[in-house]
Design an enzyme around this catalytic site. Structure first.
Site, PDB file in Angstrom:
ATOM      1  N   LYS A 262     -12.642  20.306 -28.649  1.00 44.41           N
ATOM      2  CA  LYS A 262     -12.734  19.328 -29.446  1.00 44.41           C
ATOM      3  C   LYS A 262     -10.992  18.969 -29.552  1.00 44.41           C
ATOM      4  O   LYS A 262     -10.532  17.520 -29.490  1.00 44.41           O
ATOM      5  CB  LYS A 262     -13.260  19.648 -30.862  1.00 44.41           C
ATOM      6  CG  LYS A 262     -14.427  19.642 -30.928  1.00 44.41           C
ATOM      7  CD  LYS A 262     -15.098  20.353 -32.381  1.00 44.41           C
ATOM      8  CE  LYS A 262     -16.638  20.668 -32.020  1.00 44.41           C
ATOM      9  NZ  LYS A 262     -17.382  21.096 -32.895  1.00 44.41           N
TER      10      LYS A 262
ATOM     11  N   GLN B 100     -16.583  24.261 -38.436  1.00 45.59           N
ATOM     12  CA  GLN B 100     -17.195  24.472 -37.399  1.00 45.59           C
ATOM     13  C   GLN B 100     -18.237  25.607 -37.962  1.00 45.59           C
ATOM     14  O   GLN B 100     -17.939  26.555 -38.442  1.00 45.59           O
ATOM     15  CB  GLN B 100     -16.142  25.538 -36.354  1.00 45.59           C
ATOM     16  CG  GLN B 100     -16.776  25.787 -35.145  1.00 45.59           C
ATOM     17  CD  GLN B 100     -17.267  24.724 -34.152  1.00 45.59           C
ATOM     18  OE1 GLN B 100     -16.856  23.784 -34.098  1.00 45.59           O
ATOM     19  NE2 GLN B 100     -18.637  24.941 -33.820  1.00 45.59           N
TER      20      GLN B 100
ATOM     21  N   ASP C  35     -18.665  14.893 -38.619  1.00 44.51           N
ATOM     22  CA  ASP C  35     -20.207  15.620 -38.213  1.00 44.51           C
ATOM     23  C   ASP C  35     -21.183  14.869 -38.855  1.00 44.51           C
ATOM     24  O   ASP C  35     -22.287  15.297 -38.407  1.00 44.51           O
ATOM     25  CB  ASP C  35     -20.088  17.319 -38.714  1.00 44.51           C
ATOM     26  CG  ASP C  35     -19.524  18.125 -37.454  1.00 44.51           C
ATOM     27  OD1 ASP C  35     -19.447  17.658 -36.306  1.00 44.51           O
ATOM     28  OD2 ASP C  35     -19.322  19.274 -37.708  1.00 44.51           O
TER      29      ASP C  35
END
Ligand code: NAD
Length: 280
Positions: A49, A93, A116
């Site tokens: 990322k 995460q 997300d």
């Protein structure tokens, strides 16, 4: 022999488009990533990322915390990022350690910064047919199908796996595109019977080679989301070598859905930036 869908190539094209878009923005959008603990796979994902942000010239910030961090401390860090104007996107995460409830943690992210797409507001909008920020992996799968000119309308789509991250949001996206969608899971009684009806088969389970050639209809589009490490190699959930002889098109692992997921995360950061500026 199936067409091998080049997820990496399509993702590269998306990066080119996004780079151009970033050039037109007033400021540089920024992504903040929260990493709790030191799970090796998570460290690799976070690094990917960061690389993607660099490629597009986006600001990137990593906040690392020990496995033992308590809920309140983690949430106070998320709230600080919610207020930080240089941060347009926030991700936590996964997986989180057992003492932290992912739903609780993600619910504390500003929904307009939830790149997300897992905040209940964003999932609710998706379910209502008004998607705002879409979870990256299902978003990437739809983008792959569209860019490969694969018809979705009226097709039988079968998803194996019902996670909040992949299976459930993908169900709503495919349904909104007029597929007839079946979702299978660990308690499905006749998995082969279900997968064999699929014109579009998506597998997001985490079991190497769960999908064998006898489970796939001739000419089906097979999208393999699984990432499994076997003998130090990455493999998907689909027995690629067998299934490629039956399917009409298939995504490889690596190089299929994975690169698309990161590209769509970048797209979401730019969407979040625009949402915060009131541009969309
Ligand atoms: P998860 O563990 O949350 O969910 C797995 C799902 O599979 C569950 O719904 C379960 O019911 C179902 N399942 C388990 N065993 C089954 C079986 N034998 N038959 C049918 N269904 C079964 O997983 P997840 O987070 O959705 O991830 C799934 C896989 O996709 C993992 O390998 C993960 O690493 C991978 N993944 C890849 C990407 C990517 O970008 N390529 C993104 C997210 C997840």
């Amino acid at each position: 022999m199936a067409k091998i869908i080049d997820g990496k190539g399509i993702a590269d094209k998306i990066y080119e488009e996004l780079k151009e878009e970033v050039g037109t923005l007033k400021d540089k959008p920024g992504l903040a990533v929260i990493l709790v603990g030191d799970d090796p796979a998570s460290i690799v994902y976070v690094r990917n990322k960061e690389r993607a942000c660099k490629r597009l010239g986006l600001n990137y910030k990593l906040l690392r915390f020990p496995q033992s961090i308590d809920r309140d401390e983690l949430i106070s860090n998320i709230r600080a990022l919610n207020k930080d104007e240089r941060v347009n996107g926030i991700i936590v995460q996964m997986p989180l350690p057992k003492h932290l409830d992912p739903f609780d943690i993600v619910s504390n992210i500003d929904p307009l910064k939830d790149v997300d797409g897992l905040h209940p507001d964003n999932l609710g909008m998706l379910l209502s047919g008004k998607p705002r920020i879409i979870p990256c992996t299902p978003f990437g799968i739809i983008e792959l199908l569209k860019r490969e000119n694969i018809d979705i309308k009226g097709k039988n789509a079968v998803i194996v796996g019902r996670s909040n991250l992949v299976g459930k949001p993908l169900f709503h996206l495919l349904l909104s595109l007029d597929a007839t969608v079946t979702v299978c899971h660990s308690k499905t009684s006749d998995l082969k019977g279900e997968t064999h009806r699929a014109d579009i088969l998506v597998c997001a389970v985490g079991v190497p080679r769960l999908i064998t050639a006898d489970m796939v209809k001739e000419g089906a589009i097979v999208i393999d989301v699984g990432i499994n490490r076997v003998d130090d190699k990455l493999v998907g959930d689909v027995d690629f070598e067998e299934v490629k002889n039956i399917a009409g098109a298939i995504t490889p692992v690596p190089g299929g859905v994975g690169p698309m997921t990161v590209a769509m995360l970048m797209k979401n950061v730019i969407t979040a930036y625009r949402l915060q500026k009131g541009e969309v």
